[in-house]
Design a protein around this motif. Structure first.
Motif, PDB file in Angstrom:
ATOM      1  N   GLU A  59     -18.084 -21.775  62.809  1.00  0.00           N
ATOM      2  CA  GLU A  59     -17.345 -20.516  62.680  1.00  0.00           C
ATOM      3  C   GLU A  59     -17.787 -19.553  63.775  1.00  0.00           C
ATOM      4  O   GLU A  59     -18.969 -19.518  64.132  1.00  0.00           O
ATOM      5  CB  GLU A  59     -17.611 -19.870  61.316  1.00  0.00           C
ATOM      6  CG  GLU A  59     -17.104 -20.645  60.131  1.00  0.00           C
ATOM      7  CD  GLU A  59     -15.603 -20.508  59.922  1.00  0.00           C
ATOM      8  OE1 GLU A  59     -15.039 -19.460  60.290  1.00  0.00           O
ATOM      9  OE2 GLU A  59     -15.009 -21.463  59.395  1.00  0.00           O
ATOM     10  N   VAL A  60     -16.840 -18.770  64.268  1.00  0.00           N
ATOM     11  CA  VAL A  60     -17.131 -17.723  65.246  1.00  0.00           C
ATOM     12  C   VAL A  60     -16.785 -16.387  64.600  1.00  0.00           C
ATOM     13  O   VAL A  60     -15.674 -16.214  64.099  1.00  0.00           O
ATOM     14  CB  VAL A  60     -16.310 -17.938  66.545  1.00  0.00           C
ATOM     15  CG1 VAL A  60     -16.501 -16.778  67.499  1.00  0.00           C
ATOM     16  CG2 VAL A  60     -16.686 -19.248  67.198  1.00  0.00           C
ATOM     17  N   ASP A  61     -17.746 -15.444  64.576  1.00  0.00           N
ATOM     18  CA  ASP A  61     -17.532 -14.140  63.943  1.00  0.00           C
ATOM     19  C   ASP A  61     -16.947 -13.101  64.895  1.00  0.00           C
ATOM     20  O   ASP A  61     -16.195 -12.233  64.491  1.00  0.00           O
ATOM     21  CB  ASP A  61     -18.854 -13.596  63.381  1.00  0.00           C
ATOM     22  CG  ASP A  61     -19.399 -14.459  62.257  1.00  0.00           C
ATOM     23  OD1 ASP A  61     -18.589 -15.097  61.546  1.00  0.00           O
ATOM     24  OD2 ASP A  61     -20.628 -14.515  62.102  1.00  0.00           O
ATOM     25  N   THR A  62     -17.343 -13.180  66.146  1.00  0.00           N
ATOM     26  CA  THR A  62     -16.876 -12.227  67.148  1.00  0.00           C
ATOM     27  C   THR A  62     -16.565 -12.991  68.433  1.00  0.00           C
ATOM     28  O   THR A  62     -17.116 -14.067  68.654  1.00  0.00           O
ATOM     29  CB  THR A  62     -17.939 -11.131  67.400  1.00  0.00           C
ATOM     30  OG1 THR A  62     -17.432 -10.194  68.331  1.00  0.00           O
ATOM     31  CG2 THR A  62     -19.236 -11.703  67.923  1.00  0.00           C
ATOM     32  N   THR A  63     -15.690 -12.469  69.265  1.00  0.00           N
ATOM     33  CA  THR A  63     -15.302 -13.170  70.492  1.00  0.00           C
ATOM     34  C   THR A  63     -16.545 -13.610  71.258  1.00  0.00           C
ATOM     35  O   THR A  63     -17.432 -12.809  71.535  1.00  0.00           O
ATOM     36  CB  THR A  63     -14.419 -12.260  71.361  1.00  0.00           C
ATOM     37  OG1 THR A  63     -13.282 -11.863  70.598  1.00  0.00           O
ATOM     38  CG2 THR A  63     -13.954 -12.990  72.601  1.00  0.00           C
ATOM     39  N   SER A  64     -16.594 -14.910  71.565  1.00  0.00           N
ATOM     40  CA  SER A  64     -17.802 -15.488  72.165  1.00  0.00           C
ATOM     41  C   SER A  64     -17.452 -16.553  73.190  1.00  0.00           C
ATOM     42  O   SER A  64     -16.387 -17.160  73.148  1.00  0.00           O
ATOM     43  CB  SER A  64     -18.658 -16.148  71.075  1.00  0.00           C
ATOM     44  OG  SER A  64     -19.063 -15.223  70.109  1.00  0.00           O
ATOM     45  N   SER A 121     -12.742 -18.008  76.246  1.00  0.00           N
ATOM     46  CA  SER A 121     -13.623 -17.548  75.179  1.00  0.00           C
ATOM     47  C   SER A 121     -12.970 -17.841  73.823  1.00  0.00           C
ATOM     48  O   SER A 121     -11.762 -18.038  73.726  1.00  0.00           O
ATOM     49  CB  SER A 121     -13.915 -16.054  75.329  1.00  0.00           C
ATOM     50  OG  SER A 121     -12.719 -15.311  75.260  1.00  0.00           O
ATOM     51  N   ASN A 123     -12.092 -16.570  70.015  1.00  0.00           N
ATOM     52  CA  ASN A 123     -11.957 -15.412  69.146  1.00  0.00           C
ATOM     53  C   ASN A 123     -12.518 -15.767  67.772  1.00  0.00           C
ATOM     54  O   ASN A 123     -12.813 -16.930  67.494  1.00  0.00           O
ATOM     55  CB  ASN A 123     -10.489 -14.995  69.033  1.00  0.00           C
ATOM     56  CG  ASN A 123      -9.938 -14.520  70.360  1.00  0.00           C
ATOM     57  OD1 ASN A 123     -10.613 -13.827  71.104  1.00  0.00           O
ATOM     58  ND2 ASN A 123      -8.727 -14.921  70.678  1.00  0.00           N
ATOM     59  N   ALA A 124     -12.638 -14.787  66.897  1.00  0.00           N
ATOM     60  CA  ALA A 124     -13.136 -15.044  65.553  1.00  0.00           C
ATOM     61  C   ALA A 124     -12.256 -16.096  64.884  1.00  0.00           C
ATOM     62  O   ALA A 124     -11.031 -16.065  64.999  1.00  0.00           O
ATOM     63  CB  ALA A 124     -13.153 -13.758  64.735  1.00  0.00           C
ATOM     64  N   PRO A 152     -21.902 -13.764  72.673  1.00  0.00           N
ATOM     65  CA  PRO A 152     -20.821 -12.786  72.517  1.00  0.00           C
ATOM     66  C   PRO A 152     -20.301 -12.280  73.859  1.00  0.00           C
ATOM     67  O   PRO A 152     -21.059 -12.092  74.806  1.00  0.00           O
ATOM     68  CB  PRO A 152     -21.464 -11.644  71.732  1.00  0.00           C
ATOM     69  CG  PRO A 152     -22.803 -12.101  71.327  1.00  0.00           C
ATOM     70  CD  PRO A 152     -23.146 -13.318  72.094  1.00  0.00           C
ATOM     71  N   GLU A 155     -17.705  -6.128  75.053  1.00  0.00           N
ATOM     72  CA  GLU A 155     -16.443  -5.408  74.871  1.00  0.00           C
ATOM     73  C   GLU A 155     -16.146  -4.562  76.106  1.00  0.00           C
ATOM     74  O   GLU A 155     -17.056  -4.212  76.864  1.00  0.00           O
ATOM     75  CB  GLU A 155     -16.535  -4.534  73.626  1.00  0.00           C
ATOM     76  CG  GLU A 155     -16.674  -5.360  72.358  1.00  0.00           C
ATOM     77  CD  GLU A 155     -16.552  -4.513  71.104  1.00  0.00           C
ATOM     78  OE1 GLU A 155     -16.011  -3.404  71.182  1.00  0.00           O
ATOM     79  OE2 GLU A 155     -17.000  -4.994  70.063  1.00  0.00           O
TER      80      GLU A 155
END
Length: 182
Positions: A59-64, A121, A123-124, A152, A155
């Motif tokens: 799982e990805v929580d924030t754009t990474s 990259s 995304n969540a 991450p 931003e």
């Protein structure tokens, strides 16, 4: 850093050997990331299958940005240490809520070691990758292990603050130079 990677890889190979011996080896595994954004994965296969495909989910929580490396096991064959497994492809995918998977553009290279990463990259959401490979020696098993890293993506406001900071430093430096001249 290399020493830490190799100790993690060795630990993963030992863990995989234990799982296979207990009959609990799995073709689909969910990865768990540590505080630094790293997760390890590994597999141990017997020689009977012509090809193996292992799936790792995460799982990805924030754009990474995601990037991974892998190594294959080695076995002493006729007095020489030889690779006992060949990884032929690694492919990232995105998984929708209904379980459908969409392949992502993935870079897979074996130049100087095995390295893989999605081109864009992430995304969540739910993602994964498949490792395709095969054992190399008849009547002998093979193994591989690796690490996946998530970093991450900063931003846009972070870049804006960086630009403002550099601009203020340049303004201050110019002002000091002008005062010395005049």
């Amino acid at each position: 850093m290399k020493k830490a990677l190799f100790s993690k890889v060795a630990g993963s190979l030992l863990l995989s050997a234990g799982l296979l011996a207990s009959g609990a080896a799995s073709a689909q595994t969910t990865l768990t990331f540590n505080a630094d954004g790293n997760a390890t994965f590994s597999a141990l296969h017997d020689w009977s299958a012509a090809s193996n495909i292992d799936t790792y989910l995460f799982e990805v929580d924030t754009t990474s940005w995601a990037s991974g490396t892998a190594v294959v096991g080695r076995t002493a064959i006729n007095g020489a240490r030889q690779a006992n497994y060949a990884i032929t492809d690694i492919q990232f995918f995105w998984e929708a809520d209904d379980g459908t998977r969409t392949d992502l553009d993935t870079v897979f290279t074996t130049d100087g070691g095995i390295e893989f990463y999605p081109v864009d990259s992430l995304n969540a959401g739910a993602y994964g990758f498949t490792v395709t490979g095969n054992t190399l020696a008849t009547n002998l098993g093979g193994a591989y292990a690796g690490t996946l890293n998530l970093a991450p993506v900063p931003e846009p406001t972070t870049y804006a603050m960086l630009g403002i900071g550099i601009g203020l430093l340049a303004f201050t430096a110019r002002r000091k130079i002008d005062n010395k001249l005049g």
